[in-house]
Write a protein that holds these residues in place. Structure first.
Motif, PDB file in Angstrom:
ATOM      1  N   LEU A 118      -5.926   0.083  -4.416  1.00 36.17           N
ATOM      2  CA  LEU A 118      -5.756   1.589  -3.836  1.00 36.17           C
ATOM      3  C   LEU A 118      -6.427   2.452  -4.549  1.00 36.17           C
ATOM      4  O   LEU A 118      -6.356   2.848  -5.697  1.00 36.17           O
ATOM      5  CB  LEU A 118      -3.731   1.561  -4.487  1.00 36.17           C
ATOM      6  CG  LEU A 118      -3.140   2.231  -3.605  1.00 36.17           C
ATOM      7  CD1 LEU A 118      -3.084   2.347  -2.182  1.00 36.17           C
ATOM      8  CD2 LEU A 118      -1.636   2.716  -4.083  1.00 36.17           C
ATOM      9  N   GLN A 147       0.590  -1.234   0.643  1.00 38.54           N
ATOM     10  CA  GLN A 147       0.272  -0.074   0.363  1.00 38.54           C
ATOM     11  C   GLN A 147       1.066   1.693   0.487  1.00 38.54           C
ATOM     12  O   GLN A 147       0.777   2.053  -0.577  1.00 38.54           O
ATOM     13  CB  GLN A 147      -0.401  -0.356   1.639  1.00 38.54           C
ATOM     14  CG  GLN A 147      -1.697   0.935   1.506  1.00 38.54           C
ATOM     15  CD  GLN A 147      -2.367   0.834   2.827  1.00 38.54           C
ATOM     16  OE1 GLN A 147      -3.979   0.681   2.333  1.00 38.54           O
ATOM     17  NE2 GLN A 147      -1.992   1.175   3.884  1.00 38.54           N
ATOM     18  N   GLU A 148       1.567   1.633   0.731  1.00 40.64           N
ATOM     19  CA  GLU A 148       3.168   2.498   1.173  1.00 40.64           C
ATOM     20  C   GLU A 148       3.375   2.687  -0.495  1.00 40.64           C
ATOM     21  O   GLU A 148       4.135   3.944  -0.615  1.00 40.64           O
ATOM     22  CB  GLU A 148       3.640   2.246   2.348  1.00 40.64           C
ATOM     23  CG  GLU A 148       2.749   2.565   4.084  1.00 40.64           C
ATOM     24  CD  GLU A 148       3.531   1.780   5.097  1.00 40.64           C
ATOM     25  OE1 GLU A 148       5.457   1.074   4.330  1.00 40.64           O
ATOM     26  OE2 GLU A 148       3.379   2.070   5.523  1.00 40.64           O
ATOM     27  N   ASN A 149       3.445   1.514  -0.786  1.00 42.87           N
ATOM     28  CA  ASN A 149       4.835   1.749  -2.163  1.00 42.87           C
ATOM     29  C   ASN A 149       3.314   1.690  -3.787  1.00 42.87           C
ATOM     30  O   ASN A 149       4.768   2.147  -4.866  1.00 42.87           O
ATOM     31  CB  ASN A 149       5.898   0.829  -2.004  1.00 42.87           C
ATOM     32  CG  ASN A 149       6.541   1.070  -1.407  1.00 42.87           C
ATOM     33  OD1 ASN A 149       8.022   1.691  -1.604  1.00 42.87           O
ATOM     34  ND2 ASN A 149       6.668   0.262  -0.200  1.00 42.87           N
ATOM     35  N   GLY A 150       2.514   2.433  -3.213  1.00 46.30           N
ATOM     36  CA  GLY A 150       2.225   2.818  -4.683  1.00 46.30           C
ATOM     37  C   GLY A 150       1.263   1.162  -5.694  1.00 46.30           C
ATOM     38  O   GLY A 150       1.189   1.582  -7.038  1.00 46.30           O
ATOM     39  N   ASP A 155      -6.692   6.280  -3.769  1.00 46.51           N
ATOM     40  CA  ASP A 155      -6.589   7.070  -2.528  1.00 46.51           C
ATOM     41  C   ASP A 155      -5.996   7.329  -1.304  1.00 46.51           C
ATOM     42  O   ASP A 155      -5.910   7.242  -0.663  1.00 46.51           O
ATOM     43  CB  ASP A 155      -8.301   8.219  -1.402  1.00 46.51           C
ATOM     44  CG  ASP A 155      -8.980   8.623  -2.958  1.00 46.51           C
ATOM     45  OD1 ASP A 155      -8.432   8.981  -3.529  1.00 46.51           O
ATOM     46  OD2 ASP A 155     -10.674   8.811  -2.446  1.00 46.51           O
ATOM     47  N   ASN A 156      -5.077   6.467  -1.964  1.00 45.78           N
ATOM     48  CA  ASN A 156      -3.773   6.311  -0.979  1.00 45.78           C
ATOM     49  C   ASN A 156      -4.037   5.081   0.273  1.00 45.78           C
ATOM     50  O   ASN A 156      -3.489   4.610   0.388  1.00 45.78           O
ATOM     51  CB  ASN A 156      -3.051   7.216  -0.867  1.00 45.78           C
ATOM     52  CG  ASN A 156      -2.242   7.860  -1.906  1.00 45.78           C
ATOM     53  OD1 ASN A 156      -1.939   7.124  -2.788  1.00 45.78           O
ATOM     54  ND2 ASN A 156      -2.393   9.492  -1.915  1.00 45.78           N
ATOM     55  N   GLN A 157      -4.808   4.493  -0.154  1.00 44.28           N
ATOM     56  CA  GLN A 157      -5.883   3.244   0.702  1.00 44.28           C
ATOM     57  C   GLN A 157      -6.105   1.821   0.185  1.00 44.28           C
ATOM     58  O   GLN A 157      -6.807   2.523  -1.374  1.00 44.28           O
ATOM     59  CB  GLN A 157      -6.750   4.121   2.260  1.00 44.28           C
ATOM     60  CG  GLN A 157      -6.232   4.995   2.683  1.00 44.28           C
ATOM     61  CD  GLN A 157      -5.330   4.339   3.758  1.00 44.28           C
ATOM     62  OE1 GLN A 157      -5.547   3.440   4.865  1.00 44.28           O
ATOM     63  NE2 GLN A 157      -4.171   5.278   4.553  1.00 44.28           N
ATOM     64  N   TYR A 158      -5.552   0.798   0.482  1.00 43.31           N
ATOM     65  CA  TYR A 158      -6.564   0.006   0.220  1.00 43.31           C
ATOM     66  C   TYR A 158      -7.244  -0.159   0.530  1.00 43.31           C
ATOM     67  O   TYR A 158      -8.139  -0.252   1.648  1.00 43.31           O
ATOM     68  CB  TYR A 158      -6.443  -1.641   0.979  1.00 43.31           C
ATOM     69  CG  TYR A 158      -4.404  -2.085  -0.672  1.00 43.31           C
ATOM     70  CD1 TYR A 158      -4.530  -1.612  -2.139  1.00 43.31           C
ATOM     71  CD2 TYR A 158      -3.412  -2.278  -0.098  1.00 43.31           C
ATOM     72  CE1 TYR A 158      -3.630  -1.677  -2.506  1.00 43.31           C
ATOM     73  CE2 TYR A 158      -2.058  -2.924  -0.949  1.00 43.31           C
ATOM     74  CZ  TYR A 158      -2.000  -2.135  -1.622  1.00 43.31           C
ATOM     75  OH  TYR A 158      -0.892  -2.905  -2.839  1.00 43.31           O
ATOM     76  N   GLN A 183      -1.123  -1.008  -6.985  1.00 43.59           N
ATOM     77  CA  GLN A 183      -2.549  -0.739  -7.429  1.00 43.59           C
ATOM     78  C   GLN A 183      -3.701  -1.978  -7.112  1.00 43.59           C
ATOM     79  O   GLN A 183      -4.252  -1.133  -6.173  1.00 43.59           O
ATOM     80  CB  GLN A 183      -2.863   0.038  -8.858  1.00 43.59           C
ATOM     81  CG  GLN A 183      -3.833  -0.022  -9.222  1.00 43.59           C
ATOM     82  CD  GLN A 183      -4.267   1.395  -8.630  1.00 43.59           C
ATOM     83  OE1 GLN A 183      -3.536   2.511  -8.767  1.00 43.59           O
ATOM     84  NE2 GLN A 183      -5.712   1.806  -8.036  1.00 43.59           N
TER      85      GLN A 183
END
Length: 175
Positions: free
Chosen positions: A145, A123-126, A147-150, A128
């Motif tokens: 992913l 999640q932190e490393n993008g 809005d930067n959250q799973y 998707q």
């Protein structure tokens, strides 16, 4: 008595280790010698479905499936997901940028690593899309992913690039 701090390692250490390891924030995690029969069978089915699906895209699709390839996130973090779908080209023998989709096949020994540590790391490393596959329960959990959250989503078709789409038939994975 002083607090004990376990040693931390880097990629330079990792690449010289004889056994199979992953390195997360400098701490080593040993991989088991061999996956179970069911784990390996499910992995093979996902690889075949990924490859077939990617081959059905047009020639402008620059994505491919890779089983058990090292992804070097930084000098202290190297992971080896069960399956990755990568768009673009890597110039090294390992991946240096986030894959678009990762599939981890859960086992009792990897449950915390896959569900907690890698979940947060991916999640932190993008990454998707993150699929956690439980071969014992014959269940697939899909996270996207947003809005930067799973967020857990319920789909089996993934738009991984403008010209690339991957589709899975989860029911056929268990047969």
């Amino acid at each position: 008595m002083k607090n004990f701090e376990p040693p931390r390692y880097t990629y330079a250490d990792y690449k010289n280790w004889k056994e199979d390891w992953e390195l997360i924030n400098g701490y080593p995690f040993q991989l088991l010698p061999s996956a179970s029969f069911k784990h390996s069978r499910v992995q093979a089915k996902f690889i075949a479905q990924s490859d077939n699906s990617l081959n059905n895209n047009n020639e402008n699709c620059n994505c491919a499936v890779f089983p058990e390839l090292d992804w070097k996130i930084n000098e202290e973090t190297v992971v080896r997901p069960d399956i990755m779908i990568i768009c673009g080209n890597s110039q090294d023998d390992y991946l240096t940028f986030p894959p678009v989709l990762i599939i981890e096949i859960l086992s009792p020994s990897s449950l915390k690593l896959d569900r907690v540590i890698k979940f947060d790391l991916y999640q932190e490393n993008g990454v998707q899309f993150y699929l956690m596959v439980d071969p014992l329960k014959e269940k697939v959990e899909v996270f996207e992913l947003i809005d930067n959250q799973y967020k857990q989503v319920f789909k089996n078709t993934f738009q991984i690039e403008k010209n690339c789409q991957v589709e899975f038939d989860f029911n056929k994975v268990w047969k």
